[in-house]
Design an enzyme around this catalytic site. Structure first.
Site, PDB file in Angstrom:
ATOM      1  N   ASN A  67      15.129  18.860  -2.528  1.00 31.40           N
ATOM      2  CA  ASN A  67      14.946  18.350  -1.166  1.00 31.40           C
ATOM      3  C   ASN A  67      13.451  18.388  -0.862  1.00 31.40           C
ATOM      4  OD1 ASN A  67      14.938  17.746   1.530  1.00 31.40           O
ATOM      5  ND2 ASN A  67      15.815  19.708   2.197  1.00 31.40           N
ATOM      6  N   LYS A 120      11.950  17.164   1.641  1.00 26.45           N
ATOM      7  CA  LYS A 120      11.663  17.197   3.085  1.00 26.45           C
ATOM      8  C   LYS A 120      10.605  16.145   3.426  1.00 26.45           C
ATOM      9  CE  LYS A 120      12.852  22.033   2.904  1.00 26.45           C
ATOM     10  NZ  LYS A 120      13.101  23.198   3.686  1.00 26.45           N
ATOM     11  N   HIS A 135      21.876  19.219   7.113  1.00 27.09           N
ATOM     12  CA  HIS A 135      20.871  20.237   6.759  1.00 27.09           C
ATOM     13  C   HIS A 135      20.477  21.002   8.026  1.00 27.09           C
ATOM     14  CE1 HIS A 135      17.150  22.101   5.430  1.00 27.09           C
ATOM     15  NE2 HIS A 135      17.561  21.908   4.198  1.00 27.09           N
ATOM     16  N   GLU A 158      17.760  21.990   9.133  1.00 23.48           N
ATOM     17  CA  GLU A 158      16.582  21.474   9.855  1.00 23.48           C
ATOM     18  C   GLU A 158      16.960  20.275  10.722  1.00 23.48           C
ATOM     19  OE1 GLU A 158      13.944  21.121   6.483  1.00 23.48           O
ATOM     20  OE2 GLU A 158      13.876  23.296   6.328  1.00 23.48           O
ATOM     21  N   GLU A 171      23.869  27.109   2.511  1.00 20.63           N
ATOM     22  CA  GLU A 171      22.453  27.414   2.737  1.00 20.63           C
ATOM     23  C   GLU A 171      22.307  28.338   3.948  1.00 20.63           C
ATOM     24  OE1 GLU A 171      19.602  24.449   0.882  1.00 20.63           O
ATOM     25  OE2 GLU A 171      20.015  23.748   2.885  1.00 20.63           O
ATOM     26  N   GLY A 186      13.254  28.706   2.948  1.00 23.95           N
ATOM     27  CA  GLY A 186      11.796  28.716   3.079  1.00 23.95           C
ATOM     28  C   GLY A 186      11.199  30.057   3.452  1.00 23.95           C
ATOM     29  N   SER A 227      15.383  29.643  -0.823  1.00 21.71           N
ATOM     30  CA  SER A 227      14.380  30.404  -1.585  1.00 21.71           C
ATOM     31  C   SER A 227      14.734  30.564  -3.062  1.00 21.71           C
ATOM     32  CB  SER A 227      14.139  31.769  -0.917  1.00 21.71           C
ATOM     33  OG  SER A 227      13.614  31.579   0.385  1.00 21.71           O
TER      34      SER A 227
END
Ligand code: PEP
Length: 257
Positions: A9, A11, A95, A97, A169, A175, A214
Site C-alpha cells: 500500500n 498510500k 482502510h 486511514e 490491521e 505506521g 508495521s
C-alpha cells in the site's frame, strides 16, 4: 491450499516516475517466479503506467480506493469500470486511514465491496480495532461490527471463496513500528474466519486473511507462519524496492509459503 500474498500500500507516495523506478529495481531484485502473490496498490495517477510495466511480470495491480457507481456526477471520484479498464485487479476498501480522515462508514464501505465484486475486482477489505478499543477489550466486537457492516446484505450465497481478501490491521500498529504479536494476530484471523463461516459465507477455507501493521523483513515470518494468516498488507516497508524485495525473500525463505 491458500497462496500466500503480499500487498503493497503505497498510500499518497510516488510520482509516476518514482513508481516506474520502483518497478525496475524491484524486478531486478526478485525472481520472476514467486511462490507469493504480489499486489502493488499504487496512487491513481500511476496505475495506467504500472499496468503496462507490470504486464507479464507476474505482479498484480491494485487501487487504494474507488467510489461505487459505474459513472456519474461525483467530482473527484474513480469508478470500478475505470479501474477495470486499465487492468486493475484489486482494490483496498475500508482502510483505517479512509475511515479516519475521510469519514468512511459501513454503508459506504458495503456499497464499495458490492461494486468491486460486481465488477470482478477483488476487494481487500481492511478491519481492525484502535488503541482505545483494544484497551477496552473490544477487539472481537469491533471486528465483528466492521465485518457485518461491510458484508451484510450482500448476495454471497456461493460463499466468499477467493472473491475477497480480508486484512486484519490493528489501527494502533499501522505506521507506529509496534506490530501486534503473531499469535494475537493469528487469533483475530481465526476469529474472522469463524465469523464468516457462522454467518453462512462459507466455504471460507479459500478466503485469504492478511495481517497489516508495521510489518518488516525482520518480523514478517512471525505472521506468515501462523495457521490463519496468509500474508501481509504493507505500507512503509513497501516504499523502497530493496525493502519490499527483502520482504518477498523473507517470506519465500521462511515465511510459510
Ligand atoms: C497500512 O497502511 O496498511 C500499513 C500496514 O502500514 P505500515 O506497514 O506502514 O504499518
Amino acid at each position: 491450499m491458500r497462496k500466500k500474498m503480499l500487498v503493497a500500500n503505497w498510500k499518497m507516495y510516488k510520482t509516476r516516475k518514482e513508481a516506474a523506478e520502483f518497478v525496475r529495481h524491484f524486478l531486478q531484485e526478485t525472481e520472476a517466479q514467486q511462490p507469493v502473490e504480489i499486489v502493488i496498490c499504487a496512487p491513481f495517477t500511476a496505475l495506467a503506467d504500472l499496468a503496462v510495466l507490470l504486464k507479464d511480470s507476474g505482479l498484480r495491480l491494485g487501487a487504494q480506493n474507488m467510489y461505487w457507481p459505474d459513472e456519474g456526477a461525483f467530482t473527484g471520484e474513480i469508478s470500478p469500470l475505470m479501474l477495470k479498464e486499465i487492468g486493475v485487479g484489486y482494490v483496498l476498501i475500508g482502510h483505517s486511514e479512509r475511515r479516519r480522515y475521510f469519514g468512511e462508514e459501513e454503508t459506504l464501505i458495503r456499497k464499495k465491496v458490492a461494486a468491486a465484486l460486481a465488477h470482478g475486482l477483488k476487494p481487500v477489505l481492511c478491519v481492525g480495532e484502535d488503541e482505545k478499543e483494544r484497551h477496552a477489550g473490544r477487539t472481537g466486537e469491533v471486528i465483528q461490527e466492521q465485518l457485518w457492516g461491510a458484508l451484510d446484505g450482500l448476495d454471497l450465497k456461493d460463499g466468499l471463496g477467493e472473491k475477497i481478501v480480508l486484512a486484519y490491521e490493528p489501527v494502533w500498529a499501522i505506521g507506529t513500528g509496534t506490530p501486534a504479536r503473531g499469535r494475537d494476530a493469528d487469533a483475530v484471523a481465526g476469529l474472522i474466519r469463524s465469523l464468516l463461516l457462522k454467518k453462512g459465507y462459507g466455504p471460507v477455507e479459500g478466503v485469504r486473511i492478511l495481517y497489516g501493521g508495521s510489518v518488516q523483513a525482520g518480523n514478517i515470518a512471525e505472521f506468515t507462519t501462523q495457521k490463519e494468516i496468509d500474508g501481509a498488507l504493507v505500507g512503509g516497508s513497501s516504499l523502497a524496492a530493496a525493502d519490499f524485495a527483502a520482504l518477498v525473500k523473507a517470506m519465500s525463505d521462511r515465511g510459510g509459503t
